[in-house]
Design an enzyme around this catalytic site. Structure first.
Site, PDB file in Angstrom:
ATOM      1  N   LYS A 172      -1.059  -9.603   3.096  1.00 55.24           N
ATOM      2  CA  LYS A 172      -0.257  -9.257   4.047  1.00 55.24           C
ATOM      3  C   LYS A 172      -1.123  -8.248   4.888  1.00 55.24           C
ATOM      4  O   LYS A 172      -1.836  -7.603   4.347  1.00 55.24           O
ATOM      5  CB  LYS A 172       1.022  -8.465   3.716  1.00 55.24           C
ATOM      6  CG  LYS A 172       1.621  -7.636   4.823  1.00 55.24           C
ATOM      7  CD  LYS A 172       3.210  -7.352   4.328  1.00 55.24           C
ATOM      8  CE  LYS A 172       3.106  -5.997   3.894  1.00 55.24           C
ATOM      9  NZ  LYS A 172       2.509  -4.988   4.740  1.00 55.24           N
ATOM     10  N   GLU A 219      -1.035  -5.805   8.989  1.00 55.37           N
ATOM     11  CA  GLU A 219      -0.325  -5.111   9.730  1.00 55.37           C
ATOM     12  C   GLU A 219      -0.820  -5.361  11.161  1.00 55.37           C
ATOM     13  O   GLU A 219      -1.950  -5.248  11.452  1.00 55.37           O
ATOM     14  CB  GLU A 219      -0.147  -3.673   9.582  1.00 55.37           C
ATOM     15  CG  GLU A 219       0.596  -3.234   8.271  1.00 55.37           C
ATOM     16  CD  GLU A 219       0.654  -1.776   8.073  1.00 55.37           C
ATOM     17  OE1 GLU A 219       0.532  -0.908   8.986  1.00 55.37           O
ATOM     18  OE2 GLU A 219       0.885  -1.388   6.836  1.00 55.37           O
ATOM     19  N   ASP A 273       0.854  -1.263   0.134  1.00 52.33           N
ATOM     20  CA  ASP A 273      -0.055   0.045  -0.180  1.00 52.33           C
ATOM     21  C   ASP A 273       0.921   1.212   0.154  1.00 52.33           C
ATOM     22  O   ASP A 273       0.385   2.321  -0.105  1.00 52.33           O
ATOM     23  CB  ASP A 273      -0.901   0.145   1.065  1.00 52.33           C
ATOM     24  CG  ASP A 273      -0.411   0.021   2.596  1.00 52.33           C
ATOM     25  OD1 ASP A 273       0.780  -0.087   2.566  1.00 52.33           O
ATOM     26  OD2 ASP A 273      -1.145   0.048   3.306  1.00 52.33           O
ATOM     27  N   SER A 274       2.059   1.009   0.035  1.00 55.04           N
ATOM     28  CA  SER A 274       2.982   2.239  -0.159  1.00 55.04           C
ATOM     29  C   SER A 274       2.826   2.792  -1.438  1.00 55.04           C
ATOM     30  O   SER A 274       3.412   3.858  -1.798  1.00 55.04           O
ATOM     31  CB  SER A 274       4.435   1.673   0.029  1.00 55.04           C
ATOM     32  OG  SER A 274       4.769   0.499  -0.638  1.00 55.04           O
ATOM     33  N   ASP A 328      -1.027  -6.121  -0.461  1.00 58.62           N
ATOM     34  CA  ASP A 328      -0.856  -5.702   0.846  1.00 58.62           C
ATOM     35  C   ASP A 328      -2.322  -4.962   1.083  1.00 58.62           C
ATOM     36  O   ASP A 328      -2.873  -4.157   0.496  1.00 58.62           O
ATOM     37  CB  ASP A 328      -0.225  -4.485   0.866  1.00 58.62           C
ATOM     38  CG  ASP A 328       0.719  -4.141   2.287  1.00 58.62           C
ATOM     39  OD1 ASP A 328       0.225  -4.779   3.133  1.00 58.62           O
ATOM     40  OD2 ASP A 328       1.135  -3.008   2.186  1.00 58.62           O
ATOM     41  N   GLU A 357       9.552  -5.004  10.244  1.00 60.56           N
ATOM     42  CA  GLU A 357      10.052  -3.584   9.782  1.00 60.56           C
ATOM     43  C   GLU A 357      10.557  -2.717  10.890  1.00 60.56           C
ATOM     44  O   GLU A 357      10.024  -2.417  11.961  1.00 60.56           O
ATOM     45  CB  GLU A 357       8.677  -2.837   9.041  1.00 60.56           C
ATOM     46  CG  GLU A 357       9.104  -1.445   8.616  1.00 60.56           C
ATOM     47  CD  GLU A 357       8.028  -0.903   7.611  1.00 60.56           C
ATOM     48  OE1 GLU A 357       7.033  -1.519   7.456  1.00 60.56           O
ATOM     49  OE2 GLU A 357       8.280   0.242   7.248  1.00 60.56           O
TER      50      GLU A 357
HETATM   51  O1  KIV Z   1       3.440  -1.052   1.753  1.00 59.97           O
HETATM   52  C1  KIV Z   1       4.539  -1.542   1.787  1.00 59.97           C
HETATM   53  O2  KIV Z   1       5.358  -1.373   0.653  1.00 59.97           O
HETATM   54  C2  KIV Z   1       4.901  -2.125   2.828  1.00 59.97           C
HETATM   55  C3  KIV Z   1       6.359  -2.178   3.456  1.00 59.97           C
HETATM   56  C4  KIV Z   1       6.899  -0.652   4.056  1.00 59.97           C
HETATM   57  C5  KIV Z   1       6.676  -2.982   4.410  1.00 59.97           C
HETATM   58  O3  KIV Z   1       4.339  -2.813   3.829  1.00 59.97           O
END
Ligand code: KIV
Length: 287
Positions: A114, A116, A45-46, A84, A184
């Site tokens: 994934k 968090e 989600d980055s 994500d 992380e």
């Molecule tokens: O969204 C992402 O790229 C991530 C990384 C910062 C670990 O979750």
């Protein structure tokens, strides 16, 4: 090369081979990532910050994630892809978490998802997603979706109690059924202790050299995203500079009338055809 599976990743851990993990958000980048032989792609989600220009990852929606996941799958058909889960796609209930995880697999073409957080609530989400037959990776340490609670993008687990808590979270997520955990921005010793005690692959981003594999955000490590660079990023190229210079040169060429003038970049017409064409233009009195 054939797409790796969770069994391949476990085998790599047994054999002491590092797992190489990199983000990608679009078709072109995914193609290059696959060509480079990267083991696993995170459609993170980055992308909200890197590709969509938000200040945080919080505004990213499920539809954004699915669209980018589909593009990455088209670019990297033979690479294991982790989707994500964006903010508020899993926090509310196990049911919503399972539903949205399913969208990543069915619509996005991802192999796993994934999410968090390492508390009991997130362990419950991981258990529910895993029991629905979907591979799920945990993510602990710095978790950008909880940035407000964590006081910004800061390394986590830097005092002994905080470090113990992260180690306990890793165990909790493993017991809940996570197939792997991403850690992380924690001190090296915390990454090491988690890895030594784990029965699943532990991947690190800013967690030191002892984890079973490493992740970086592609736009950070090629020097493309310049707004902010975390301490743990090693820059392997200065792509932002290369691209900006190419844009500048193009603008200069156009303004100075140097492009497109050469034969290489223009289409030709036979001399007689040109004469005929110009004659016709005159006769038809166009313009
Ligand atoms: O969204 C992402 O790229 C991530 C990384 C910062 C670990 O979750």
């Amino acid at each position: 090369m054939a797409k790796k599976s969770r069994l391949d990743f476990s085998q790599m851990v047994v054999e002491g081979q590092k797992i190489v993990y990199l983000t990608a958000y679009d078709y072109l980048t995914a193609k290059m990532v696959e060509k480079a032989g990267i083991d696993m792609i995170l459609v993170g989600d980055s992308l909200g910050m890197v590709s969509l220009g938000y200040d945080t990852t919080l505004p990213v929606s499920m539809d954004d994630m699915i669209r980018h996941c589909q593009a990455v799958r088209r670019g990297a058909p033979n690479t294991f892809i982790v989707g994500d889960m964006p903010y508020m796609s899993y926090q509310v209930s196990d049911e919503e978490a399972v539903f949205n995880a399913g969208r990543f697999i069915r619509e996005g073409g991802a192999d796993a998802v994934k999410l968090e957080g390492g508390g009991p609530r997130m362990a419950s989400r991981i258990k529910a997603i895993n029991e629905s037959g979907i591979l799920v990776m945990g993510h602990i340490g710095l978790t950008p979706q909880s940035m407000a609670q964590q006081g910004g993008y800061k390394a986590q687990g830097r005092n002994s109690q905080a470090a113990i808590n992260i180690v306990k979270e890793a165990k909790r997520l493993e017991e809940a059924g996570a197939f792997s955990i991403l850690v992380e921005a924690v001190p090296t010793v915390v990454g090491k202790v988690i890895t030594e005690r784990a029965g699943i692959p532990i991947l690190g981003i800013g967690a030191g050299p002892y984890t079973h594999g490493q992740l970086l955000i592609y736009a950070d490590m090629i020097g493309l995203y310049e707004n902010f660079t975390p301490k743990f990023v090693k820059k392997y190229a200065s792509v932002n500079e290369i691209i900006t210079n190419a844009f500048k040169e193009y603008a200069k060429d156009v303004r100075e009338k140097n492009f497109p003038v050469d034969e290489e970049h223009t289409y030709k017409m036979e001399k007689e055809v040109i004469e005929e064409f110009l004659k016709l233009i005159k006769e038809e009195a166009i313009g």
